[in-house]
Write an enzyme that holds these catalytic residues in place. Structure first.
Site, PDB file in Angstrom:
ATOM      1  N   ASP A   1      68.466   2.704  14.767  1.00  0.00           N
ATOM      2  CA  ASP A   1      68.169   2.149  16.071  1.00  0.00           C
ATOM      3  C   ASP A   1      69.406   1.371  16.513  1.00  0.00           C
ATOM      4  O   ASP A   1      70.028   0.681  15.697  1.00  0.00           O
ATOM      5  CB  ASP A   1      66.933   1.236  16.012  1.00  0.00           C
TER       6      ASP A   1
ATOM      7  N   ASP B   1      78.170   4.346  27.233  1.00  0.00           N
ATOM      8  CA  ASP B   1      79.568   4.660  26.895  1.00  0.00           C
ATOM      9  C   ASP B   1      80.547   4.543  28.068  1.00  0.00           C
ATOM     10  O   ASP B   1      81.670   4.050  27.883  1.00  0.00           O
ATOM     11  CB  ASP B   1      79.670   6.075  26.287  1.00  0.00           C
TER      12      ASP B   1
END
Ligand code: IMP
Length: 191
Positions: A68, A151
């Site tokens: 996670d 990102d």
């Protein structure tokens, strides 16, 4: 050694597969014939990672791991953190999540942030956790077309590029997931 990776996220599968050496046979949920979206109901990355690997271990009795990851922004008291996937709602839209992040950061001076990954590995009923952290900062304009999630707005410390401007190999030189996976591999090699 065969290991199920308890995720349906193809980006995570690609990143971790590229880091594992040949002696590990990483099997995805799809390849194991498991068609479920494992819930992440907890308030910490550790509990969610544990919950996911335990779900698969209880179901199949096969050695497995899950991970996670959260983006933790200092000026937002660690948010979105464990809520990173659903920050802007259940639609889990990467673009909507980034938009909400940038709106919430608009009046803040400090845009430093970090990614944190927790891997939960279960081997023969024994669980071990591994953590990987990547420090960096958020930028106001999206840059790059690779990767996923946050990102395009995250620059790791030590680089001038966002993660989305890097190849998978370049991202792995900095990334939270690569650091946690390196610890996992070292542990497995010592068994
Ligand atoms: P989870 O670990 O699947 O709950 O991921 C939470 C969310 O964090 C994802 O939906 C992505 O938006 C984001 N995320 C996780 N890992 C990365 C990463 O390596 N880069 C950018 N965003 C990520």
């Amino acid at each position: 050694m065969e290991l199920i990776f308890a995720t349906n996220n193809q980006h995570k599968i690609d990143e971790i597969r590229s880091l594992l050496t040949n002696e590990f046979d990483l099997i995805t949920l799809k390849e194991a014939g498991i068609d479920i979206d494992i819930p992440e109901p907890y308030d910490s990355l550790e509990e969610n990672a544990s919950g996911k690997s335990k779900t698969i271990y209880d179901m199949k009795g096969v050695n497995c791991f899950s991970e996670d990851t959260g983006l933790e922004v200092a000026a937002l008291n660690g948010e979105p953190g464990v809520k990173s996937a659903r920050y802007a709602g259940e639609g889990r839209s990467f673009d909507a999540n980034i938009e909400k992040l940038l709106i919430n950061l608009a009046d803040k001076k400090d845009w430093s942030a970090r990614f944190r990954t927790v891997i939960s590995l279960i081997i023969d009923d024994q669980e071990t956790l591994f953590e990987g952290i990547c420090e960096g900062k958020i930028i106001a304009e999206k840059r790059g077309g690779q990767g996923f999630g946050y990102d395009p707005v995250f620059i790791p410390t030590g680089s001038t590029k966002t993660f989305a401007e890097m190849s998978m190999q370049e991202k792995a030189q900095y990334s939270h997931r690569a650091k946690a996976t390196e610890k996992l591999v070292a542990f497995l090699n010592n068994l």
